[in-house]
Design an enzyme around this catalytic site. Sequence first.
Site, mmCIF file in Angstrom:
data_model
loop_
_atom_site.group_PDB
_atom_site.id
_atom_site.type_symbol
_atom_site.label_atom_id
_atom_site.label_comp_id
_atom_site.label_asym_id
_atom_site.label_seq_id
_atom_site.Cartn_x
_atom_site.Cartn_y
_atom_site.Cartn_z
ATOM 1 N N CYS A 193 26.041 11.013 37.959
ATOM 2 C CA CYS A 193 25.278 9.765 37.867
ATOM 3 C C CYS A 193 26.137 8.643 37.296
ATOM 4 O O CYS A 193 26.029 7.490 37.736
ATOM 5 C CB CYS A 193 24.023 9.969 37.034
ATOM 6 S SG CYS A 193 22.827 11.054 37.839
ATOM 7 N N HIS A 221 18.650 13.446 40.716
ATOM 8 C CA HIS A 221 18.480 13.006 39.333
ATOM 9 C C HIS A 221 17.794 11.639 39.357
ATOM 10 O O HIS A 221 17.943 10.872 40.333
ATOM 11 C CB HIS A 221 19.844 12.883 38.628
ATOM 12 C CG HIS A 221 20.478 14.210 38.323
ATOM 13 N ND1 HIS A 221 21.649 14.344 37.603
ATOM 14 C CD2 HIS A 221 20.080 15.471 38.646
ATOM 15 C CE1 HIS A 221 21.945 15.620 37.487
ATOM 16 N NE2 HIS A 221 21.026 16.331 38.115
ATOM 17 N N CYS A 275 24.770 12.217 33.533
ATOM 18 C CA CYS A 275 25.792 13.229 33.773
ATOM 19 C C CYS A 275 26.968 12.550 34.497
ATOM 20 O O CYS A 275 26.891 11.365 34.847
ATOM 21 C CB CYS A 275 25.215 14.357 34.632
ATOM 22 S SG CYS A 275 24.889 13.900 36.339
ATOM 23 N N GLU A 285 18.469 8.835 38.005
ATOM 24 C CA GLU A 285 19.381 7.692 38.213
ATOM 25 C C GLU A 285 19.724 7.528 39.702
ATOM 26 O O GLU A 285 19.740 6.431 40.234
ATOM 27 C CB GLU A 285 20.700 7.903 37.446
ATOM 28 C CG GLU A 285 20.547 8.063 35.949
ATOM 29 C CD GLU A 285 20.489 9.519 35.517
ATOM 30 O OE1 GLU A 285 19.687 10.298 36.078
ATOM 31 O OE2 GLU A 285 21.238 9.889 34.598
HETATM 32 ZN ZN LIG Z 1 22.763 12.953 36.640
#
Ligand SMILES: [Zn+2]
Length: 143
Positions: free
Chosen positions: A79, A46, A76, A48
Amino acid sequence: MSVALAEAHNAASRGEVPIGAVLAKDGTIVASAGNRTRELKDPTAHAEILVIREACQILDNERLTGCDLYVTLEPCTMCAAAISFARIRRLYYGAQDIKGGGVENGARFYAQPTCLHIPEVYSGFKETEAEVLLKEFFRHKRL
Ligand SMILES: [Zn+2]
């Protein structure tokens, strides 16, 4: 947040879910990235996570104390946890993610007693642009 949005656009052009993130320290960008889960065949890639990894290498530290993270969509739970573990000072995000978010929706990671570092959270930055980008991307996917 403009740089994060540009990263989200770049992610879309690579066929990735359009989410972008930027890590800044003292107002200077340290790292920026868009989602790369398909390209890297890595479900944890992801935006992040990628900026946290890169910034830790650049700053030569496993903690990003005093750093701020900008991301186009509510992080999410994975993260949100990584942001906490990295000791990031402030989290700024764009659109809310009612289905997949873990900050103000879903698991609400920072509200859990097991969360040891809670960043300051600010949301709604360039929210509409981030939402439109995601909606357009998924609309094209379905066609
Ligand atoms: Zn994430």
